[in-house]
Scaffold this motif. Structure first.
Motif, PDB file in Angstrom:
ATOM      1  N   ALA A  12       0.848  -1.201   0.000  1.00 38.89           N
ATOM      2  CA  ALA A  12       0.000   0.000   0.000  1.00 38.89           C
ATOM      3  C   ALA A  12       0.881   1.246   0.000  1.00 38.89           C
ATOM      4  CB  ALA A  12      -0.939   0.003   1.197  1.00 38.89           C
ATOM      5  N   ALA A  13       1.903   1.272   0.842  1.00 41.25           N
ATOM      6  CA  ALA A  13       2.809   2.422   0.891  1.00 41.25           C
ATOM      7  C   ALA A  13       3.631   2.527  -0.390  1.00 41.25           C
ATOM      8  CB  ALA A  13       3.729   2.317   2.109  1.00 41.25           C
ATOM      9  N   ALA A  14       4.070   1.393  -0.923  1.00 40.58           N
ATOM     10  CA  ALA A  14       4.880   1.408  -2.147  1.00 40.58           C
ATOM     11  C   ALA A  14       4.097   1.948  -3.334  1.00 40.58           C
ATOM     12  CB  ALA A  14       5.390  -0.004  -2.453  1.00 40.58           C
ATOM     13  N   LEU A  15       2.818   1.581  -3.428  1.00 42.88           N
ATOM     14  CA  LEU A  15       2.012   1.909  -4.607  1.00 42.88           C
ATOM     15  C   LEU A  15       1.090   3.109  -4.435  1.00 42.88           C
ATOM     16  CD1 LEU A  15       0.966  -1.741  -5.534  1.00 42.88           C
ATOM     17  CD2 LEU A  15       2.724  -0.336  -6.647  1.00 42.88           C
ATOM     18  N   GLY A  16       0.985   3.640  -3.224  1.00 42.65           N
ATOM     19  CA  GLY A  16       0.014   4.705  -2.977  1.00 42.65           C
ATOM     20  C   GLY A  16      -1.405   4.161  -2.918  1.00 42.65           C
ATOM     21  N   TYR A  17      -1.545   2.897  -2.549  1.00 47.55           N
ATOM     22  CA  TYR A  17      -2.833   2.244  -2.410  1.00 47.55           C
ATOM     23  C   TYR A  17      -3.339   2.409  -0.974  1.00 47.55           C
ATOM     24  CZ  TYR A  17      -3.134  -0.425  -6.845  1.00 47.55           C
ATOM     25  OH  TYR A  17      -3.279  -0.818  -8.146  1.00 47.55           O
ATOM     26  N   VAL A  18      -4.562   1.946  -0.730  1.00 51.01           N
ATOM     27  CA  VAL A  18      -5.152   1.935   0.603  1.00 51.01           C
ATOM     28  C   VAL A  18      -5.702   0.541   0.876  1.00 51.01           C
ATOM     29  CG1 VAL A  18      -5.748   4.396   0.577  1.00 51.01           C
ATOM     30  CG2 VAL A  18      -7.416   2.708  -0.239  1.00 51.01           C
ATOM     31  N   HIS A  19      -5.830   0.222   2.157  1.00 49.07           N
ATOM     32  CA  HIS A  19      -6.472  -1.047   2.510  1.00 49.07           C
ATOM     33  C   HIS A  19      -7.925  -0.988   2.057  1.00 49.07           C
ATOM     34  CE1 HIS A  19      -3.344  -3.025   4.930  1.00 49.07           C
ATOM     35  NE2 HIS A  19      -2.918  -1.775   5.084  1.00 49.07           N
TER      36      HIS A  19
ATOM     37  N   ASP B  47       6.778  -4.308 -11.862  1.00 47.87           N
ATOM     38  CA  ASP B  47       7.711  -3.208 -12.127  1.00 47.87           C
ATOM     39  C   ASP B  47       7.046  -1.940 -11.635  1.00 47.87           C
ATOM     40  OD1 ASP B  47       9.550  -4.836 -13.383  1.00 47.87           O
ATOM     41  OD2 ASP B  47       9.077  -4.180 -15.405  1.00 47.87           O
ATOM     42  N   LEU B  48       7.687  -1.246 -10.701  1.00 50.20           N
ATOM     43  CA  LEU B  48       7.189   0.044 -10.245  1.00 50.20           C
ATOM     44  C   LEU B  48       7.825   1.107 -11.122  1.00 50.20           C
ATOM     45  CD1 LEU B  48       7.451  -0.558  -6.438  1.00 50.20           C
ATOM     46  CD2 LEU B  48       5.378  -0.400  -7.769  1.00 50.20           C
ATOM     47  N   ARG B  49       7.041   1.803 -11.901  1.00 45.24           N
ATOM     48  CA  ARG B  49       7.526   2.783 -12.875  1.00 45.24           C
ATOM     49  C   ARG B  49       7.799   4.094 -12.156  1.00 45.24           C
ATOM     50  NH1 ARG B  49       6.350   1.997 -18.183  1.00 45.24           N
ATOM     51  NH2 ARG B  49       8.423   2.885 -18.366  1.00 45.24           N
ATOM     52  N   ALA B  50       8.960   4.215 -11.554  1.00 46.93           N
ATOM     53  CA  ALA B  50       9.305   5.348 -10.699  1.00 46.93           C
ATOM     54  C   ALA B  50      10.108   6.427 -11.408  1.00 46.93           C
ATOM     55  CB  ALA B  50      10.085   4.847  -9.483  1.00 46.93           C
ATOM     56  N   ALA B  51      10.461   6.215 -12.684  1.00 43.99           N
ATOM     57  CA  ALA B  51      11.303   7.189 -13.392  1.00 43.99           C
ATOM     58  C   ALA B  51      10.895   7.312 -14.855  1.00 43.99           C
ATOM     59  CB  ALA B  51      12.773   6.800 -13.270  1.00 43.99           C
ATOM     60  N   VAL B  52       9.603   7.290 -15.115  1.00 50.77           N
ATOM     61  CA  VAL B  52       9.100   7.363 -16.488  1.00 50.77           C
ATOM     62  C   VAL B  52       9.572   8.653 -17.159  1.00 50.77           C
ATOM     63  CG1 VAL B  52       7.017   7.486 -17.917  1.00 50.77           C
ATOM     64  CG2 VAL B  52       7.095   5.934 -15.952  1.00 50.77           C
ATOM     65  N   GLY B  53      10.156   8.513 -18.326  1.00 51.76           N
ATOM     66  CA  GLY B  53      10.594   9.669 -19.104  1.00 51.76           C
ATOM     67  C   GLY B  53      11.970  10.190 -18.738  1.00 51.76           C
TER      68      GLY B  53
ATOM     69  N   LEU C  48      15.404   6.545  -9.280  1.00 50.94           N
ATOM     70  CA  LEU C  48      15.234   5.158  -8.860  1.00 50.94           C
ATOM     71  C   LEU C  48      15.897   4.912  -7.503  1.00 50.94           C
ATOM     72  CD1 LEU C  48      15.811   3.248 -12.230  1.00 50.94           C
ATOM     73  CD2 LEU C  48      13.631   3.878 -11.154  1.00 50.94           C
ATOM     74  N   ALA C  49      17.073   5.489  -7.296  1.00 52.68           N
ATOM     75  CA  ALA C  49      17.777   5.330  -6.021  1.00 52.68           C
ATOM     76  C   ALA C  49      16.980   5.952  -4.875  1.00 52.68           C
ATOM     77  CB  ALA C  49      19.170   5.942  -6.102  1.00 52.68           C
ATOM     78  N   ALA C  50      16.352   7.096  -5.120  1.00 57.33           N
ATOM     79  CA  ALA C  50      15.540   7.746  -4.087  1.00 57.33           C
ATOM     80  C   ALA C  50      14.337   6.874  -3.738  1.00 57.33           C
ATOM     81  CB  ALA C  50      15.091   9.131  -4.554  1.00 57.33           C
ATOM     82  N   GLU C  51      13.698   6.281  -4.746  1.00 56.80           N
ATOM     83  CA  GLU C  51      12.559   5.396  -4.483  1.00 56.80           C
ATOM     84  C   GLU C  51      13.029   4.134  -3.764  1.00 56.80           C
ATOM     85  OE1 GLU C  51       8.428   4.175  -4.671  1.00 56.80           O
ATOM     86  OE2 GLU C  51       9.574   6.010  -4.395  1.00 56.80           O
ATOM     87  N   CYS C  52      14.182   3.609  -4.134  1.00 53.20           N
ATOM     88  CA  CYS C  52      14.755   2.445  -3.459  1.00 53.20           C
ATOM     89  C   CYS C  52      14.985   2.748  -1.979  1.00 53.20           C
ATOM     90  CB  CYS C  52      16.059   2.038  -4.150  1.00 53.20           C
ATOM     91  SG  CYS C  52      16.876   0.624  -3.401  1.00 53.20           S
ATOM     92  N   GLU C  53      15.506   3.914  -1.692  1.00 50.41           N
ATOM     93  CA  GLU C  53      15.745   4.299  -0.299  1.00 50.41           C
ATOM     94  C   GLU C  53      14.436   4.371   0.480  1.00 50.41           C
ATOM     95  OE1 GLU C  53      17.522   8.130   2.064  1.00 50.41           O
ATOM     96  OE2 GLU C  53      18.547   7.501   0.228  1.00 50.41           O
ATOM     97  N   ARG C  54      13.393   4.965  -0.128  1.00 49.54           N
ATOM     98  CA  ARG C  54      12.087   5.067   0.528  1.00 49.54           C
ATOM     99  C   ARG C  54      11.525   3.679   0.830  1.00 49.54           C
ATOM    100  NH1 ARG C  54       6.456   5.214  -0.362  1.00 49.54           N
ATOM    101  NH2 ARG C  54       6.638   4.464  -2.509  1.00 49.54           N
ATOM    102  N   LEU C  55      11.625   2.776  -0.144  1.00 49.19           N
ATOM    103  CA  LEU C  55      11.071   1.436   0.032  1.00 49.19           C
ATOM    104  C   LEU C  55      11.906   0.591   0.991  1.00 49.19           C
ATOM    105  CD1 LEU C  55       9.933   0.762  -3.634  1.00 49.19           C
ATOM    106  CD2 LEU C  55       8.529   1.464  -1.674  1.00 49.19           C
ATOM    107  N   THR C  56      13.188   0.861   1.082  1.00 48.86           N
ATOM    108  CA  THR C  56      14.038   0.162   2.043  1.00 48.86           C
ATOM    109  C   THR C  56      13.622   0.516   3.471  1.00 48.86           C
ATOM    110  OG1 THR C  56      15.869   0.067   0.465  1.00 48.86           O
ATOM    111  CG2 THR C  56      16.432  -0.201   2.790  1.00 48.86           C
ATOM    112  N   VAL C  57      13.310   1.778   3.700  1.00 49.32           N
ATOM    113  CA  VAL C  57      12.832   2.205   5.019  1.00 49.32           C
ATOM    114  C   VAL C  57      11.528   1.481   5.383  1.00 49.32           C
ATOM    115  CG1 VAL C  57      11.908   4.188   6.307  1.00 49.32           C
ATOM    116  CG2 VAL C  57      13.982   4.441   4.946  1.00 49.32           C
ATOM    117  N   LEU C  58      10.710   1.174   4.375  1.00 45.82           N
ATOM    118  CA  LEU C  58       9.434   0.479   4.603  1.00 45.82           C
ATOM    119  C   LEU C  58       9.593  -1.034   4.786  1.00 45.82           C
ATOM    120  CD1 LEU C  58       7.248   2.332   1.942  1.00 45.82           C
ATOM    121  CD2 LEU C  58       7.194   2.643   4.428  1.00 45.82           C
ATOM    122  N   GLY C  59      10.814  -1.551   4.574  1.00 44.75           N
ATOM    123  CA  GLY C  59      11.043  -2.986   4.759  1.00 44.75           C
ATOM    124  C   GLY C  59      11.501  -3.718   3.521  1.00 44.75           C
TER     125      GLY C  59
END
Length: 145
Positions: free
Chosen positions: A22-29, A87-93, A103-114
């Motif tokens: 949910a946090a990775a994708l901006g989804y909700v329960h 595939d999480l499209r975190a750097a389109v274009g 991509l590195a910034a998104e990797c860091e965010r997701l690493t903090v989430l587990g």
């Protein structure tokens, strides 16, 4: 009739894995059924034993565009590399260093989430734009693209 899809994950801890995605994708329960303020209330009313409350979880796109993701508890752990992954499209274009920095910034965010960094592939035009492969908290591989 047009078909829709649902993506299903097997997991040891569905609620925790749902929190990560949910946090990775901006989804909700997924909200509980009408008439209930929480899933705990609904499950109690449905007579589901408390030891089964974490046997499944679902997350949804709050805008109603992306597929529902269903996470079900299974007894066995992950045994091999996924044959299918997200595939999480975190750097389109974006290209080159700008792309890899995003991509590195998104990797860091997701690493903090587990999540865990598995490896990074640098751009090698014209065939490779560069990507980062990660694993979610239960070891399911996914790519930041």
């Amino acid at each position: 009739m047009a078909k829709t899809i649902q993506i299903t994950f097997d997991a040891a801890d569905p609620r925790a894995l749902a929190d990560f995605w949910a946090a990775a994708l901006g989804y909700v329960h997924q909200p509980p059924p009408p008439g209930f303020d929480t899933w705990d209330q609904a499950l109690t009313a449905f007579g589901v034993p408390e030891d089964q409350w974490n046997s499944r979880s679902a997350i949804v796109d709050p805008d109603g565009v992306g597929p529902r993701i269903f996470i079900q508890q299974v007894p066995e752990g992950k045994a091999a590399k996924n044959r299918l992954h997200l595939d999480l499209r975190a750097a389109v274009g974006l290209q080159g260093e700008e792309r890899m920095a995003a991509l590195a910034a998104e990797c860091e965010r997701l690493t903090v989430l587990g999540g865990s960094l598995l490896y990074r592939v640098e751009p090698a035009p014209p065939m490779e734009n560069g990507f980062i492969t990660m694993a979610d908290p239960e070891g399911n591989e996914f790519c930041l693209d």
